[in-house]
Scaffold this active site. Structure first.
Site, mmCIF file in Angstrom:
data_model
loop_
_atom_site.group_PDB
_atom_site.id
_atom_site.type_symbol
_atom_site.label_atom_id
_atom_site.label_comp_id
_atom_site.label_asym_id
_atom_site.label_seq_id
_atom_site.Cartn_x
_atom_site.Cartn_y
_atom_site.Cartn_z
ATOM 1 N N CYS A 188 5.643 -14.379 0.893
ATOM 2 C CA CYS A 188 5.997 -13.208 1.709
ATOM 3 C C CYS A 188 4.919 -13.014 2.763
ATOM 4 O O CYS A 188 3.727 -13.037 2.438
ATOM 5 C CB CYS A 188 6.085 -11.957 0.833
ATOM 6 N N CYS A 236 0.857 -1.180 0.000
ATOM 7 C CA CYS A 236 0.000 0.000 0.000
ATOM 8 C C CYS A 236 0.897 1.235 0.000
ATOM 9 O O CYS A 236 2.084 1.134 0.261
ATOM 10 C CB CYS A 236 -0.869 0.055 1.250
ATOM 11 N N GLY A 277 -0.727 0.651 -4.943
ATOM 12 C CA GLY A 277 -2.030 0.037 -4.706
ATOM 13 C C GLY A 277 -3.081 0.671 -5.579
ATOM 14 O O GLY A 277 -3.230 1.894 -5.579
ATOM 15 N N ASP A 284 12.317 -7.931 -14.253
ATOM 16 C CA ASP A 284 12.768 -7.802 -12.856
ATOM 17 C C ASP A 284 12.600 -9.104 -12.079
ATOM 18 O O ASP A 284 13.424 -9.455 -11.249
ATOM 19 C CB ASP A 284 12.010 -6.666 -12.162
ATOM 20 N N CYS A 329 15.738 -7.944 3.781
ATOM 21 C CA CYS A 329 15.009 -9.211 3.878
ATOM 22 C C CYS A 329 15.009 -9.838 2.489
ATOM 23 O O CYS A 329 14.642 -9.191 1.508
ATOM 24 C CB CYS A 329 13.566 -8.963 4.321
ATOM 25 N N GLY A 365 1.994 -2.837 4.966
ATOM 26 C CA GLY A 365 2.745 -3.969 5.529
ATOM 27 C C GLY A 365 1.784 -5.024 6.046
ATOM 28 O O GLY A 365 0.565 -4.839 5.988
ATOM 29 N N TYR A 376 11.385 -4.255 -7.723
ATOM 30 C CA TYR A 376 10.169 -4.042 -8.510
ATOM 31 C C TYR A 376 9.232 -2.964 -7.972
ATOM 32 O O TYR A 376 8.698 -2.167 -8.722
ATOM 33 C CB TYR A 376 9.380 -5.351 -8.581
HETATM 34 P P1 AMP Z 1 4.617 -13.366 -13.798
HETATM 35 O O1 AMP Z 1 5.422 -13.755 -14.977
HETATM 36 O O2 AMP Z 1 3.169 -13.635 -14.001
HETATM 37 O O3 AMP Z 1 5.138 -13.926 -12.546
HETATM 38 O O4 AMP Z 1 4.692 -11.761 -13.660
HETATM 39 C C1 AMP Z 1 5.892 -11.178 -13.422
HETATM 40 C C2 AMP Z 1 5.766 -9.694 -13.341
HETATM 41 O O5 AMP Z 1 4.799 -9.282 -12.344
HETATM 42 C C3 AMP Z 1 7.086 -9.147 -12.888
HETATM 43 O O6 AMP Z 1 7.297 -7.862 -13.444
HETATM 44 C C4 AMP Z 1 6.884 -9.080 -11.416
HETATM 45 O O7 AMP Z 1 7.798 -8.269 -10.778
HETATM 46 C C5 AMP Z 1 5.478 -8.567 -11.313
HETATM 47 N N1 AMP Z 1 4.958 -8.734 -9.938
HETATM 48 C C6 AMP Z 1 5.349 -7.993 -8.914
HETATM 49 N N2 AMP Z 1 4.722 -8.335 -7.802
HETATM 50 C C7 AMP Z 1 3.929 -9.331 -8.080
HETATM 51 C C8 AMP Z 1 3.031 -10.111 -7.303
HETATM 52 N N3 AMP Z 1 2.857 -9.889 -6.021
HETATM 53 N N4 AMP Z 1 2.383 -11.086 -7.923
HETATM 54 C C9 AMP Z 1 2.595 -11.294 -9.220
HETATM 55 N N5 AMP Z 1 3.416 -10.585 -9.990
HETATM 56 C C10 AMP Z 1 4.089 -9.602 -9.442
#
Ligand code: AMP
Length: 459
Positions: A384, A2, A28, A348, A434, A102, A243
């Protein structure tokens, strides 16, 4: 994840908060809200983007010189109206509002204790626990009040409170989530990231320290620390750098853009590709690392895909159907650039793998001869519990698979991830992060009930 904001001692506090929310929209996209105080609390919050939730009349009604604000991406509780923040209660005629970023890890224990003592919960968010605890903690002196209350929390919290005209900001002892302090005219501004200070022309002073509490009344600020803070136990979320945070932000004592470029350069050193025609990012998140990678390898950088900026981040929409649609609509490859080429695609991270696979298919359809994917972090294999929506290990594509198996799933000719040591080596204070999602080494005990919806049905 958030975004949070706090403003003190500004005649247009809610308007400043509103502008700040625009800068934190990436943290968010599910809901947004602002609460302000003059002689009473005014609050507006709803599901949707900042643009959807507020209009001029709404902002005019948010009177007062103090405000807190929030953009929401749910990591506990569903994405419904009740779960929008700031969360407001009135206790003994005193309004208390909170906005939280968080995830607490002792939610279940605190919830049970509070219910046994008679608390009635209105939402399924862990953030509500904070105000119940606050109401139950003796409060003749603000300092002791907040220290006593926040000391009961475990896990991740960067948080802002508005208690009448007093603004309070705090960060958990490990400093999982960022929180920065700025000077704004006579008053102060708290925000998740410095990009919100830049937009509102607040002057960056410093980051709130892990375990620090600041109590701001008018133009006066006091700082104190939670008991048991230990600088050697910092555990800032490395995924903010990889990211989540905006590249123009300065958090965790570093600039996010520069960190990402260094990650890309390190990746090129570890995992080069021979005779590639060019390096391209998956926009926007892979852009900065791809630049670093291309510079290091001395290979041309091309923008092989164009992002539709009118679509938000894809993963934030919780349902799978919407997620798939948004993946397809968001990026368009430029076949005239890609056709017949051997390309290095820098991304990323890979989480579930679905977005990456659909991107790779599109690049392939655009005519790429070979696709070599390089990822600027190690495989994510552990969930996480501190605020990023990485679900159970089973939903993470790299869990239980070799890199070759992930490569097969993503449909690339080769796939390589940055090493853990390589990733940490480019951070300014490599011991202060972390990295549990890669290593399973959780710096704070993980909750007994691991569900995102653990409070659902209870409230
Ligand atoms: P995927 O290939 O579906 O895992 O999507 C990857 C992309 O979504 C990358 O750019 C990730 O960094 C981004 N991403 C970031 N946070 C999340 C998350 N919590 N859940 C899914 N994808 C995320």
């Amino acid at each position: 994840m958030c975004g949070i904001i706090g403003i003190s001692d500004h005649p247009e506090a809610s308007k400043i908060a509103y502008l700040g929310l625009y800068a934190l929209q990436h943290r968010g996209e599910e809901a947004a809200g602002i609460a302000s105080y003059d002689t009473q609390v005014h609050i507006i919050k709803d599901r949707g983007l900042v643009f959807d939730v507020f209009n001029e009349a709404a902002l005019d009604s948010l009177k007062g010189s103090v405000a807190i604000a929030h953009t929401r991406y749910s990591t506990t509780g569903s994405s419904n109206v009740k779960n929008c923040q700031p969360f407001l209660v009135t206790h003994r005629n005193r309004p208390i509002a909170v906005a939280h970023n968080g995830n607490l890890t002792n939610t279940e224990e605190l919830y049970r204790k509070l219910e046994d003592e008679g608390s009635i919960f209105q939402t399924s968010m862990d953030s509500e626990i904070l105000v119940h605890l606050l109401a139950k903690t003796p409060n003749h002196d603000y300092k002791k009040w907040f220290v006593d209350m926040l000391a009961q929390l475990k896990g991740a919290f960067s948080v802002v409170f508005m208690v009448e005209d007093t603004l309070v900001g705090a960060r958990d002892r490990q400093g999982f989530r960022p929180l920065v302090l700025g000077k704004l005219g006579d008053g102060y501004m708290l925000a998740s990231e410095t990009c919100a200070l830049d937009l509102t022309k607040a002057e960056f002073i410093r980051e709130i320290e892990p375990g620090e509490i600041v109590i701001i009344k008018g133009s006066k600020i006091e700082s104190l620390f939670l008991p048991g803070c230990d600088k050697s136990k910092k555990a800032q979320c490395i995924f903010e750098n990889i990211y989540f945070a905006r590249p123009d932000s300065h958090i965790f004592n570093d600039n996010v853009y520069l960190v990402r470029k260094r990650l890309g350069a390190q990746l090129a050193k570890e995992s080069p590709v021979k005779d590639a025609d060019f390096v391209m990012p998956i926009p926007d998140s892979g852009v900065y690392a791809a630049l670093g990678y291309a510079n290091e390898l001395k290979v041309p950088f091309e923008v092989g895909m164009i992002r539709n900026h009118y679509i938000g981040r894809t993963f934030i929409q919780p349902s799978q159907f919407l997620r798939d649609f948004r993946v397809r609509v968001k990026l368009n490859p430029i076949s005239d650039v890609i056709r017949g080429k051997k390309v290095i695609v820098v991304e990323d991270s890979i989480v579930r793998g679905t977005t990456s696979r659909s991107r790779v298919r599109e690049i392939r359809k655009a005519g790429a001869k070979e696709i070599h994917m390089r990822i600027t972090c190690p495989p994510i294999i552990f969930p996480c519990f501190y605020g990023i929506d990485f679900p159970s290990s089973e939903e993470l594509i790299a869990y239980g698979k070799t890199v070759a198996e992930v490569a097969k799933f993503i449909e690339v000719d080769s796939l390589e991830y940055l090493s853990l040591d390589g990733m940490l080596s480019v951070m300014k204070d490599s011991g202060a992060f972390c990295h549990a999602c890669f290593t399973g080494k959780y710096p704070v005990d993980v909750p007994s009930n691991k569900s995102k919806y653990q409070l659902e049905g209870k409230a």
